[in-house]
Design a protein around this motif. Structure first.
Motif, mmCIF file in Angstrom:
data_model
loop_
_atom_site.group_PDB
_atom_site.id
_atom_site.type_symbol
_atom_site.label_atom_id
_atom_site.label_comp_id
_atom_site.label_asym_id
_atom_site.label_seq_id
_atom_site.Cartn_x
_atom_site.Cartn_y
_atom_site.Cartn_z
ATOM 1 N N LYS A 279 0.808 -1.218 0.000
ATOM 2 C CA LYS A 279 0.000 0.000 0.000
ATOM 3 C C LYS A 279 0.846 1.275 0.000
ATOM 4 C CE LYS A 279 -0.826 0.345 4.941
ATOM 5 N NZ LYS A 279 -1.791 0.300 6.012
ATOM 6 N N ASP A 280 2.015 1.262 0.614
ATOM 7 C CA ASP A 280 2.862 2.453 0.604
ATOM 8 C C ASP A 280 3.482 2.716 -0.765
ATOM 9 O OD1 ASP A 280 2.332 2.909 3.281
ATOM 10 O OD2 ASP A 280 4.128 1.856 3.968
ATOM 11 N N TYR A 281 3.418 1.716 -1.646
ATOM 12 C CA TYR A 281 4.003 1.842 -2.975
ATOM 13 C C TYR A 281 2.958 2.172 -4.042
ATOM 14 C CZ TYR A 281 8.035 -0.199 -0.705
ATOM 15 O OH TYR A 281 9.081 -0.423 0.147
ATOM 16 N N ILE A 282 1.686 2.041 -3.701
ATOM 17 C CA ILE A 282 0.608 2.347 -4.643
ATOM 18 C C ILE A 282 0.490 3.863 -4.776
ATOM 19 C CG2 ILE A 282 -1.881 2.146 -5.070
ATOM 20 C CD1 ILE A 282 -0.432 -0.540 -5.230
ATOM 21 N N ASP A 283 0.406 4.342 -6.017
ATOM 22 C CA ASP A 283 0.322 5.779 -6.281
ATOM 23 C C ASP A 283 -1.086 6.146 -6.740
ATOM 24 O OD1 ASP A 283 0.618 8.409 -7.001
ATOM 25 O OD2 ASP A 283 2.461 8.099 -8.131
ATOM 26 N N PRO A 284 -1.923 6.656 -5.817
ATOM 27 C CA PRO A 284 -3.303 6.991 -6.193
ATOM 28 C C PRO A 284 -3.403 8.107 -7.222
ATOM 29 C CG PRO A 284 -2.903 7.482 -3.852
ATOM 30 C CD PRO A 284 -1.654 6.882 -4.408
ATOM 31 N N THR A 285 -2.371 8.921 -7.375
ATOM 32 C CA THR A 285 -2.428 9.990 -8.377
ATOM 33 C C THR A 285 -2.450 9.421 -9.794
ATOM 34 O OG1 THR A 285 -0.017 10.281 -8.513
ATOM 35 C CG2 THR A 285 -1.195 11.600 -6.861
ATOM 36 N N LEU A 286 -2.126 8.139 -9.940
ATOM 37 C CA LEU A 286 -2.089 7.513 -11.263
ATOM 38 C C LEU A 286 -3.328 6.693 -11.588
ATOM 39 C CD1 LEU A 286 1.591 6.188 -11.280
ATOM 40 C CD2 LEU A 286 0.707 8.247 -12.368
ATOM 41 N N PHE A 287 -4.305 6.656 -10.681
ATOM 42 C CA PHE A 287 -5.444 5.758 -10.863
ATOM 43 C C PHE A 287 -6.182 5.978 -12.177
ATOM 44 C CE2 PHE A 287 -6.198 4.568 -6.125
ATOM 45 C CZ PHE A 287 -5.112 3.700 -6.187
ATOM 46 N N ASP B 71 20.875 -6.990 -0.359
ATOM 47 C CA ASP B 71 21.509 -5.680 -0.509
ATOM 48 C C ASP B 71 20.598 -4.674 -1.203
ATOM 49 O OD1 ASP B 71 23.750 -6.876 0.562
ATOM 50 O OD2 ASP B 71 24.730 -7.162 -1.371
ATOM 51 N N TYR B 72 19.585 -5.176 -1.918
ATOM 52 C CA TYR B 72 18.710 -4.308 -2.704
ATOM 53 C C TYR B 72 17.443 -3.950 -1.928
ATOM 54 C CZ TYR B 72 21.604 -5.370 -6.744
ATOM 55 O OH TYR B 72 22.662 -5.482 -7.613
ATOM 56 N N ASP B 73 16.950 -2.740 -2.169
ATOM 57 C CA ASP B 73 15.729 -2.272 -1.512
ATOM 58 C C ASP B 73 15.056 -1.252 -2.420
ATOM 59 O OD1 ASP B 73 13.784 -1.997 0.447
ATOM 60 O OD2 ASP B 73 14.986 -0.687 1.708
ATOM 61 N N LEU B 74 13.744 -1.121 -2.276
ATOM 62 C CA LEU B 74 12.984 -0.132 -3.025
ATOM 63 C C LEU B 74 12.232 0.738 -2.037
ATOM 64 C CD1 LEU B 74 12.122 0.729 -5.960
ATOM 65 C CD2 LEU B 74 10.072 -0.644 -5.575
ATOM 66 N N LYS B 75 12.426 2.032 -2.142
ATOM 67 C CA LYS B 75 11.742 2.993 -1.277
ATOM 68 C C LYS B 75 10.821 3.844 -2.136
ATOM 69 C CE LYS B 75 14.142 2.001 2.440
ATOM 70 N NZ LYS B 75 13.554 1.257 3.518
ATOM 71 N N ALA B 76 9.697 4.234 -1.554
ATOM 72 C CA ALA B 76 8.758 5.122 -2.243
ATOM 73 C C ALA B 76 8.670 6.425 -1.473
ATOM 74 C CB ALA B 76 7.387 4.469 -2.332
ATOM 75 N N GLN B 77 8.747 7.526 -2.200
ATOM 76 C CA GLN B 77 8.607 8.849 -1.599
ATOM 77 C C GLN B 77 7.511 9.598 -2.335
ATOM 78 O OE1 GLN B 77 11.830 8.260 -3.184
ATOM 79 N NE2 GLN B 77 12.562 7.159 -1.398
ATOM 80 N N ASP B 78 6.703 10.326 -1.573
ATOM 81 C CA ASP B 78 5.680 11.163 -2.184
ATOM 82 C C ASP B 78 6.335 12.424 -2.727
ATOM 83 O OD1 ASP B 78 3.422 9.541 -1.630
ATOM 84 O OD2 ASP B 78 3.452 10.234 0.448
ATOM 85 N N ALA C 199 5.300 16.089 -5.403
ATOM 86 C CA ALA C 199 4.188 16.928 -5.857
ATOM 87 C C ALA C 199 3.454 16.306 -7.042
ATOM 88 C CB ALA C 199 4.702 18.313 -6.225
ATOM 89 N N THR C 200 4.159 15.486 -7.816
ATOM 90 C CA THR C 200 3.550 14.892 -9.009
ATOM 91 C C THR C 200 3.244 13.410 -8.852
ATOM 92 O OG1 THR C 200 5.746 14.492 -9.945
ATOM 93 C CG2 THR C 200 4.646 16.562 -10.538
ATOM 94 N N GLY C 201 3.341 12.893 -7.643
ATOM 95 C CA GLY C 201 3.094 11.468 -7.414
ATOM 96 C C GLY C 201 4.279 10.841 -6.721
ATOM 97 N N LYS C 202 4.294 9.545 -6.662
ATOM 98 C CA LYS C 202 5.386 8.851 -5.972
ATOM 99 C C LYS C 202 6.608 8.733 -6.864
ATOM 100 C CE LYS C 202 2.687 6.173 -2.720
ATOM 101 N NZ LYS C 202 3.097 6.729 -1.458
ATOM 102 N N ARG C 203 7.751 8.758 -6.225
ATOM 103 C CA ARG C 203 9.034 8.470 -6.863
ATOM 104 C C ARG C 203 9.590 7.251 -6.146
ATOM 105 N NH1 ARG C 203 7.211 10.858 -10.199
ATOM 106 N NH2 ARG C 203 7.667 12.890 -10.999
ATOM 107 N N TYR C 204 10.167 6.361 -6.898
ATOM 108 C CA TYR C 204 10.690 5.109 -6.352
ATOM 109 C C TYR C 204 12.202 5.117 -6.486
ATOM 110 C CZ TYR C 204 5.808 3.975 -6.893
ATOM 111 O OH TYR C 204 4.440 4.012 -6.817
ATOM 112 N N THR C 205 12.871 4.808 -5.395
ATOM 113 C CA THR C 205 14.328 4.787 -5.389
ATOM 114 C C THR C 205 14.797 3.362 -5.160
ATOM 115 O OG1 THR C 205 14.329 7.011 -4.450
ATOM 116 C CG2 THR C 205 16.396 5.789 -4.349
#
Length: 106
Positions: free
Chosen positions: A26-34, A59-66, A68-74
Motif C-alpha cells: 500500500k505504501d508503494y501504490i500511487d493513487p495519483t495515477l489511478f 543488498d537491494y531495496d525499493l523505497k517510495a517517496q511522495d 508533488a507529481t506522485g510517488k518516486r521510487y528509489t
C-alpha cells in the motif's frame, strides 16, 4: 487477485502474511495515477518488481517517496541510490533492468 495461485507461490507473501494480503504494497501504490494505472495494475507491476529485488539479494531495496507529481521510487543497493523510477507500464522492466545493469557493473 483473481488467479488461484497457491499462497506459497505468491511473491507478495514475502512482504507480509496471508492476512495482510496486498497491504505491504500500500505504501508503494500511487493513487495519483489511478486514471491511467489502476490499483490492480500497479500491484501487478510491483509484485514481480519485488520478486526481482528479493531474488537479487538482501543488498537491494525499493523505497517510495511522495512528491508533488506522485510517488518516486528509489532503488537502492547497500543504501546507495542505483536508480530513481516513476510508475508506468514498464515499471517492472525498469526495476529488473536497473538490477541487471548494477550486477553487470559490480
Amino acid at each position: 487477485m483473481t488467479d488461484n495461485k497457491d499462497e506459497n507461490e505468491d511473491p507478495v507473501s514475502a512482504f507480509g502474511s496471508a492476512e495482510e494480503g496486498n497491504d505491504p504494497l500500500k505504501d508503494y501504490i500511487d493513487p495519483t495515477l489511478f486514471e491511467t494505472i489502476d490499483r490492480q495494475t500497479q500491484i501487478e507491476l510491483l509484485t514481480p518488481a519485488f520478486d526481482a529485488i528479493t531474488l537479487a539479494g538482501a543488498d537491494y531495496d525499493l523505497k517510495a517517496q511522495d512528491s508533488a507529481t506522485g510517488k518516486r521510487y528509489t532503488l537502492l543497493k547497500n543504501k546507495e541510490v542505483i536508480e530513481i523510477l516513476v510508475m508506468d507500464n514498464s515499471f517492472t522492466d525498469q526495476v529488473v533492468d536497473a538490477i541487471n545493469k548494477d550486477q553487470e557493473e559490480g
